[in-house]
Write a protein that holds these residues in place. Structure first.
Motif, PDB file in Angstrom:
ATOM      1  N   MET A 264      51.433  13.960  68.786  1.00 37.58           N
ATOM      2  CA  MET A 264      50.760  13.903  70.088  1.00 37.58           C
ATOM      3  C   MET A 264      51.082  12.589  70.801  1.00 37.58           C
ATOM      4  N   ILE A 265      51.113  11.487  70.053  1.00 38.49           N
ATOM      5  CA  ILE A 265      51.390  10.181  70.648  1.00 38.49           C
ATOM      6  C   ILE A 265      52.844  10.105  71.099  1.00 38.49           C
ATOM      7  N   GLN A 294      44.266  11.152  77.143  1.00 40.32           N
ATOM      8  CA  GLN A 294      42.853  10.801  77.097  1.00 40.32           C
ATOM      9  C   GLN A 294      42.023  11.618  78.079  1.00 40.32           C
ATOM     10  N   LEU A 295      42.581  11.890  79.247  1.00 37.77           N
ATOM     11  CA  LEU A 295      41.862  12.703  80.224  1.00 37.77           C
ATOM     12  C   LEU A 295      41.595  14.102  79.684  1.00 37.77           C
ATOM     13  N   PHE A 296      42.622  14.726  79.112  1.00 36.30           N
ATOM     14  CA  PHE A 296      42.453  16.078  78.576  1.00 36.30           C
ATOM     15  C   PHE A 296      41.463  16.101  77.417  1.00 36.30           C
ATOM     16  N   VAL A 301      34.991  18.841  78.528  1.00 38.84           N
ATOM     17  CA  VAL A 301      33.568  19.177  78.474  1.00 38.84           C
ATOM     18  C   VAL A 301      32.964  19.253  79.873  1.00 38.84           C
ATOM     19  N   PHE A 302      33.503  18.430  80.793  1.00 36.70           N
ATOM     20  CA  PHE A 302      33.002  18.453  82.175  1.00 36.70           C
ATOM     21  C   PHE A 302      33.409  19.738  82.899  1.00 36.70           C
ATOM     22  N   TRP A 309      41.551  24.154  74.652  1.00 38.12           N
ATOM     23  CA  TRP A 309      42.276  24.107  75.920  1.00 38.12           C
ATOM     24  C   TRP A 309      43.094  22.824  76.059  1.00 38.12           C
ATOM     25  N   ASN A 310      42.738  21.804  75.292  1.00 38.72           N
ATOM     26  CA  ASN A 310      43.462  20.538  75.360  1.00 38.72           C
ATOM     27  C   ASN A 310      44.936  20.739  75.020  1.00 38.72           C
TER      28      ASN A 310
END
Length: 342
Positions: A264-265, A294-296, A301-302, A309-310
């Motif tokens: 992922m990184i 980080q946003l995903f 949750v928002f 889904w990430n």
């Protein structure tokens, strides 16, 4: 007037991918904010900075390896081994000092990274194969010699717990108490130092040159072994630094955690414009790539979506980014009359 080979390599950086990522970030933030206004809060910002600090440090290490033309998948194992070795040594010697913890972990990480460089150079093996092997070897050696016992908060050195709980700024509000993590200055220092090395020193230009074309770099008189030794030792040192930050943030020492997040990184750094073939990559692009991750991870949750889904969102961004990157490369090659041969 001819342009030197070093300057030609150094000036091949592009901001097109950075603009593309910035547009994605802004668009995504707008969507999340419209869906849930609670996203715009100090708590969300501070949480993202805390959770993203260690990942950013690892990503910078990945960037410098990719720029040099290599792929390292051992950095998470090095982070865990270095941090765990430091904690075990602190407990064995009765030394409860955060500076000692960082020093030991960084030195161990640097040595493990140097071993990667020695194997890669001495046997002329693909970097992916070498680091895949050393990742298992390092973790297995740690388990054999040091064990895999976990340490909860009460059993950890107190200096690590205190460090992880320290905030630079504390904001009290009706909804709670929020703190800006002490990890932030460390991340900024790493970003500035790496930027200076890559873009303001001869060593940095040599890293770009080796990544662009190792054979040509060797003919120009660049010491390939010394350059690779620096790259992997520096990446290892950053991994060691992250090991202490990671355990301090969790307030729990688990020697089997973190490993498995390396792909992922690496993908985040590639999204930021670093080429898997080497020779290209920017600090800003890496920062934006990690921001996307980080946003995903922090905002689904928002939107009322599950964590699964990430992977979908991140995978879509990765595919589109790579498509744009290599399409632009093909267009540029055609303009320069450069054609690949089978």
């Amino acid at each position: 007037m001819k342009t030197s080979p070093f300057r030609a390599v150094f000036n091949r950086r592009s901001t097109a991918m950075e603009k593309y990522l910035l547009a994605i970030i802004i668009g995504y933030i707008v969507i999340v904010a419209l869906k849930n206004p609670l996203f715009f809060s100090v708590e969300t910002l501070f949480d993202m900075l805390r959770s993203g600090s260690g990942v950013m440090i690892l990503a910078i290490g990945v960037l410098i390896v990719l720029v040099s033309g290599g792929i390292d998948v051992s950095f998470t194992a090095i982070a865990v081994v270095s941090g765990y070795t430091s904690v075990k040594l602190m407990l064995a010697l009765g030394i409860d000092n955060i500076l000692f913890a960082f020093m030991v972990s960084i030195v161990v990480g640097c040595l493990l990274g140097a071993i990667n460089a020695l194997i890669i150079y001495r046997f002329n093996l693909p970097t992916l194969i070498v680091t895949l092997g050393t990742a298992s070897a390092y973790h297995g050696l740690m388990a054999t010699v040091l064990g895999t016992k976990s340490f909860p908060t009460g059993a950890m050195p107190q200096s690590l717990v205190n460090f992880g709980s320290t905030d630079l700024i504390v904001i009290n509000s009706d909804t709670g108490r929020y703190g800006l993590t002490v990890f932030l200055p460390i991340v900024i220092a790493v970003l500035v130092l790496t930027w200076f090395i890559l873009y303001r020193t001869m060593l940095g230009r040599q890293v770009f040159a080796v990544g662009s074309n190792e054979e040509s770099a060797s003919r120009l008189g660049i010491n390939i072994f010394r350059t690779k030794l620096f790259v992997y030792a520096y990446s290892g040192a950053l991994s060691g630094l992250m090991g202490i930050i990671y355990f301090s943030e969790l307030k729990y020492v688990n020697p089997v955690s973190l490993v498995g997040t390396e792909l992922m990184i690496i993908a985040a750094v590639v999204i930021g414009g670093a080429k898997l073939t080497g020779g290209e990559g920017t600090i800003l692009g890496t920062i934006l790539g990690i921001v996307v991750v980080q946003l995903f991870q922090s905002t689904l949750v928002f939107l009322g979506l599950g964590s699964s889904w990430n992977d979908l969102f991140f995978g879509a961004v990765l595919l589109i980014s790579l498509g744009v990157m290599y399409y632009r490369q093909r267009i540029q090659d055609r303009k320069n009359l450069v054609f690949a041969t089978a």
